[in-house]
Design an enzyme around this catalytic site. Structure first.
Site, PDB file in Angstrom:
ATOM      1  N   CYS A 124     -11.840 -46.470   8.013  1.00  0.00           N
ATOM      2  CA  CYS A 124     -10.841 -46.304   6.950  1.00  0.00           C
ATOM      3  C   CYS A 124      -9.438 -46.594   7.466  1.00  0.00           C
ATOM      4  CB  CYS A 124     -10.896 -44.885   6.402  1.00  0.00           C
ATOM      5  SG  CYS A 124     -12.447 -44.463   5.628  1.00  0.00           S
ATOM      6  N   GLU A 127      -5.101 -49.230   2.943  1.00  0.00           N
ATOM      7  CA  GLU A 127      -4.688 -48.390   1.804  1.00  0.00           C
ATOM      8  C   GLU A 127      -4.221 -49.293   0.666  1.00  0.00           C
ATOM      9  OE1 GLU A 127      -1.791 -45.522   3.021  1.00  0.00           O
ATOM     10  OE2 GLU A 127      -3.089 -44.719   4.594  1.00  0.00           O
ATOM     11  N   ALA A 130      -1.047 -50.638   1.809  1.00  0.00           N
ATOM     12  CA  ALA A 130      -0.951 -51.017   3.224  1.00  0.00           C
ATOM     13  C   ALA A 130      -2.234 -51.729   3.632  1.00  0.00           C
ATOM     14  CB  ALA A 130      -0.706 -49.789   4.100  1.00  0.00           C
ATOM     15  N   GLY A 131      -2.225 -53.071   3.478  1.00  0.00           N
ATOM     16  CA  GLY A 131      -3.389 -53.878   3.864  1.00  0.00           C
ATOM     17  C   GLY A 131      -3.093 -54.538   5.189  1.00  0.00           C
ATOM     18  N   ILE A 157     -13.266 -49.823   1.408  1.00  0.00           N
ATOM     19  CA  ILE A 157     -14.018 -49.236   2.518  1.00  0.00           C
ATOM     20  C   ILE A 157     -15.505 -49.619   2.429  1.00  0.00           C
ATOM     21  CG2 ILE A 157     -14.605 -47.078   3.727  1.00  0.00           C
ATOM     22  CD1 ILE A 157     -11.530 -47.965   3.671  1.00  0.00           C
ATOM     23  N   ARG A 243     -13.832 -58.610  15.537  1.00  0.00           N
ATOM     24  CA  ARG A 243     -13.594 -59.927  14.926  1.00  0.00           C
ATOM     25  C   ARG A 243     -14.559 -60.998  15.448  1.00  0.00           C
ATOM     26  NH1 ARG A 243      -7.044 -59.076  14.584  1.00  0.00           N
ATOM     27  NH2 ARG A 243      -7.065 -58.025  12.561  1.00  0.00           N
ATOM     28  N   ARG A 311      -8.945 -59.078  28.070  1.00  0.00           N
ATOM     29  CA  ARG A 311      -8.418 -58.907  26.711  1.00  0.00           C
ATOM     30  C   ARG A 311      -8.501 -60.241  25.968  1.00  0.00           C
ATOM     31  NH1 ARG A 311      -3.815 -58.811  23.873  1.00  0.00           N
ATOM     32  NH2 ARG A 311      -2.421 -59.431  25.554  1.00  0.00           N
ATOM     33  N   GLY A 339     -23.434 -81.252  -6.350  1.00  0.00           N
ATOM     34  CA  GLY A 339     -22.879 -81.728  -7.628  1.00  0.00           C
ATOM     35  C   GLY A 339     -22.899 -80.613  -8.662  1.00  0.00           C
ATOM     36  N   GLU A 363     -11.111 -57.720   7.703  1.00  0.00           N
ATOM     37  CA  GLU A 363     -10.785 -57.636   9.144  1.00  0.00           C
ATOM     38  C   GLU A 363      -9.599 -58.531   9.509  1.00  0.00           C
ATOM     39  OE1 GLU A 363     -13.444 -56.886  12.201  1.00  0.00           O
ATOM     40  OE2 GLU A 363     -14.939 -55.953  10.914  1.00  0.00           O
TER      41      GLU A 363
HETATM   42  N1  COS Z   1      -4.568 -54.520  21.720  1.00  0.00           N
HETATM   43  C1  COS Z   1      -3.811 -53.516  22.224  1.00  0.00           C
HETATM   44  N2  COS Z   1      -2.540 -53.264  21.784  1.00  0.00           N
HETATM   45  C2  COS Z   1      -2.060 -54.070  20.828  1.00  0.00           C
HETATM   46  C3  COS Z   1      -2.786 -55.130  20.271  1.00  0.00           C
HETATM   47  C4  COS Z   1      -4.103 -55.348  20.765  1.00  0.00           C
HETATM   48  N3  COS Z   1      -4.849 -56.333  20.287  1.00  0.00           N
HETATM   49  N4  COS Z   1      -2.051 -55.744  19.338  1.00  0.00           N
HETATM   50  C5  COS Z   1      -0.879 -55.099  19.286  1.00  0.00           C
HETATM   51  N5  COS Z   1      -0.884 -54.099  20.195  1.00  0.00           N
HETATM   52  C6  COS Z   1       0.202 -53.171  20.477  1.00  0.00           C
HETATM   53  C7  COS Z   1       1.443 -53.912  20.993  1.00  0.00           C
HETATM   54  O1  COS Z   1       1.384 -54.020  22.394  1.00  0.00           O
HETATM   55  C8  COS Z   1       2.565 -53.033  20.530  1.00  0.00           C
HETATM   56  O2  COS Z   1       2.638 -51.935  21.435  1.00  0.00           O
HETATM   57  P1  COS Z   1       3.972 -51.090  21.717  1.00  0.00           P
HETATM   58  O3  COS Z   1       4.049 -50.050  20.663  1.00  0.00           O
HETATM   59  O4  COS Z   1       3.749 -50.487  23.063  1.00  0.00           O
HETATM   60  O5  COS Z   1       5.110 -52.057  21.675  1.00  0.00           O
HETATM   61  C9  COS Z   1       2.059 -52.494  19.200  1.00  0.00           C
HETATM   62  O6  COS Z   1       0.631 -52.589  19.252  1.00  0.00           O
HETATM   63  C10 COS Z   1       2.570 -53.251  18.012  1.00  0.00           C
HETATM   64  O7  COS Z   1       2.185 -54.604  18.151  1.00  0.00           O
HETATM   65  P2  COS Z   1       2.869 -55.781  17.347  1.00  0.00           P
HETATM   66  O8  COS Z   1       4.363 -55.648  17.448  1.00  0.00           O
HETATM   67  O9  COS Z   1       2.258 -57.074  17.743  1.00  0.00           O
HETATM   68  O10 COS Z   1       2.450 -55.442  15.855  1.00  0.00           O
HETATM   69  P3  COS Z   1       2.979 -56.122  14.571  1.00  0.00           P
HETATM   70  O11 COS Z   1       3.391 -55.012  13.701  1.00  0.00           O
HETATM   71  O12 COS Z   1       3.889 -57.259  14.812  1.00  0.00           O
HETATM   72  O13 COS Z   1       1.650 -56.833  14.015  1.00  0.00           O
HETATM   73  C11 COS Z   1      -0.424 -56.936  12.868  1.00  0.00           C
HETATM   74  C12 COS Z   1       0.547 -56.123  13.719  1.00  0.00           C
HETATM   75  C13 COS Z   1       0.202 -57.546  11.627  1.00  0.00           C
HETATM   76  C14 COS Z   1      -1.030 -58.037  13.693  1.00  0.00           C
HETATM   77  C15 COS Z   1      -1.443 -55.862  12.522  1.00  0.00           C
HETATM   78  O14 COS Z   1      -0.837 -54.930  11.684  1.00  0.00           O
HETATM   79  C16 COS Z   1      -2.721 -56.369  11.918  1.00  0.00           C
HETATM   80  O15 COS Z   1      -3.606 -56.817  12.630  1.00  0.00           O
HETATM   81  N6  COS Z   1      -2.821 -56.295  10.591  1.00  0.00           N
HETATM   82  C17 COS Z   1      -4.045 -56.648   9.915  1.00  0.00           C
HETATM   83  C18 COS Z   1      -4.888 -55.459   9.793  1.00  0.00           C
HETATM   84  C19 COS Z   1      -6.267 -55.807   9.384  1.00  0.00           C
HETATM   85  O16 COS Z   1      -6.942 -56.586  10.010  1.00  0.00           O
HETATM   86  N7  COS Z   1      -6.707 -55.179   8.298  1.00  0.00           N
HETATM   87  C20 COS Z   1      -8.015 -55.396   7.825  1.00  0.00           C
HETATM   88  C21 COS Z   1      -8.638 -54.086   7.537  1.00  0.00           C
HETATM   89  S1  COS Z   1      -9.726 -53.568   8.735  1.00  0.00           S
HETATM   90  S2  COS Z   1     -11.432 -54.039   7.887  1.00  0.00           S
END
Ligand code: COS
Length: 445
Positions: A124, A127, A130-131, A157, A243, A311, A339, A363
């Protein structure tokens, strides 16, 4: 040398998953899609044959499969029916944060729950408001004595209606953005938990998608996963690990569409020849086949990196972006090869086109994957701490080394002390594991 040969165990697993997809999933796929039937019978069978919960470590009753093996299974699930496949694989997403960050007690209880019985769990995060923007979540968790009280609503969910527990992300410090999010395990039968809505979807209709609301739900403080306010990273680390599997499922959809289009193009006669004889069709088939192959290579690479304790954020997002977009393109082209018949529900490819769309959305959308890739290319993140998998790998190598030294006649305490000294002197955990294993091989000669 790069070697794409699968082990015999991996080949057997793929064969098992393929035969399950062919005999059990395809048998009901189009029928279940029609009415959005919940595939409980398929879940029961998949659990029995061991196609669910494949990443749960042996210590908690799972087979502890490597990530590449998981992707081999997921490609076959996508090929069989990605709607049912999503249902079968959702426990992997929900349990990953527990495997990565849960305490020993949490792992025993909640990972064990999935391997001991045919239970389901849901992840979960999303939201209504918040997607993609995870940090914008509103769900709150407030600490009160030895409990947290959770309030908020989560949407889209997977398996939500049927889950026995949820891994829930909530703000524990609402002013701190992504640094104020924590992850929790919430039992589905607690007072205040309600399933509000089952979505009526365009595709993957056999999978259940629900909205879950938490109204002042009290959970024990020990259900916090990992550290308070470290939930965002846990979510990102989880998605890095899931992923590749979702991408593998997209490759499976693309492969299915390619196979149907290929067969049909050999049967359908126009202008006096099977349409496969026309270059217009051949070029489409060639591009479809290339996309399947290239997508699979990215998927395998992203999984193998994890198996090696590296990573994989960038390649994981590349695999998801490419395989999902390719699945959509291939399915659209398959409809084109059919077709007018491709547009009719009686023919198989119409469902694949609807199913493929969600691969570009869940995802993380294809646009979010591009954001992650661009960030990793423009501002490469330091490799940082060893991954939890690398640490586990090093711990296992150290354990093996102690056993080998004891086997050579050294006392247990001396052997353990020697291995601890070597481990402390060596670099990151992955290197430690590799060096210890190389030393062991040398000793065995
Ligand atoms: N592994 C470990 N740490 C990570 C990471 C990863 N893959 N990606 C980011 N972080 C950490 C960064 O290091 C950073 O850490 P600090 O707080 O120490 O600086 C923090 O997380 C924030 O990272 P970042 O600045 O890159 O985040 P952003 O807000 O720019 O971007 C996105 C985040 C948009 C990429 C993220 O919100 C996302 O993936 N959104 C999509 C969510 C999703 O897939 N939803 C689907 C529902 S799940 S079915």
């Amino acid at each position: 040398m790069v070697d794409f040969t699968l082990t015999d165990e991996q080949k057997d697993l793929r064969e098992l998953a393929h035969s399950f997809a062919e005999k059990e999933m395809r048998r009901v796929a189009w029928e279940y899609d029609k009415d959005g039937t919940w595939p409980q019978d398929i879940i029961d069978m998949a659990w029995e044959v061991g196609l669910m919960n494949t990443h749960i470590p042996e210590a908690y009753g799972g087979p502890g499969l490597d990530y590449l093996s998981g992707c081999l299974i997921e490609e076959e699930m996508g090929w069989g029916c990605s709607g049912i496949g999503t249902t079968l694989m959702a426990n992997g997403l929900a349990s990953a944060p527990i495997t990565l960050g849960g305490s020993e007690e949490t792992k025993k209880k909640y990972l064990g729950m999935l391997t001991e019985d045919k239970k389901l769990a849901s992840f979960c995060l999303t939201e209504p408001d918040a997607g993609s923007d995870v940090s914008g979540m509103k769900t709150k968790a407030v600490k009160k004595g030895d409990k947290y009280v959770i309030s908020g609503s989560k949407c889209f969910i997977t398996n939500g209606t049927y889950a026995d527990y949820f891994t829930v992300y909530a703000k524990t410090d609402p002013e701190a953005g992504h640094r104020g999010i924590s992850a929790f395990v919430v039992d589905a039968d607690l007072p205040g938990v309600s399933v509000d809505k089952k979505e009526d979807k365009m595709g993957q209709r056999a999978s259940n998608t629900a909205t879950i609301s938490f109204d002042e739900v009290e959970i024990p403080a020990e259900n916090l996963i990992g550290e308070e306010n470290k939930g965002f990273k846990l979510a990102m680390m989880t998605l890095d690990r899931t992923r590749p599997g979702v991408s593998a499922m997209a490759v499976g959809i693309g492969r299915a569409a390619l196979e149907y289009a290929t067969e049909y193009s050999k049967e359908r006669v126009q202008f006096g020849v099977p349409i496969a004889m026309h270059q217009a069709i051949q070029f489409m088939i060639a591009d479809m086949a290339t996309k399947v192959e290239a997508g699979r290579l990215l998927v395998w690479n992203s999984a193998v990196m994890l198996d090696q304790g590296v990573r994989n954020s960038k390649v994981s997002s590349m695999a998801k972006r490419f395989a999902a977009d390719s699945a959509m393109e291939i399915a659209v082209d398959a409809v084109q090869v059919y077709g007018g018949y491709g547009f009719i529900k009686e023919y198989p490819v119409e469902k694949l086109m609807r199913d493929a769309k969600i691969m570009q959305l869940y995802e993380g959308t294809s646009q979010i994957q591009r954001l992650v890739i661009a960030k990793e290319v423009l501002l490469p993140r330091a490799v940082g701490e060893p991954t939890p998998e690398a640490e586990a790998n090093a711990a296992k190598a150290a354990e093996d080394a102690v056993l080998a030294l004891v086997g050579l006649g050294y006392g247990q305490p001396q052997a353990a002390a020697a291995v601890a000294r070597i481990s402390a002197q060596l670099g990151p955990a992955t290197e430690t594991a590799a060096l210890i294993r190389a030393g062991l091989k040398e000793l065995a000669r």
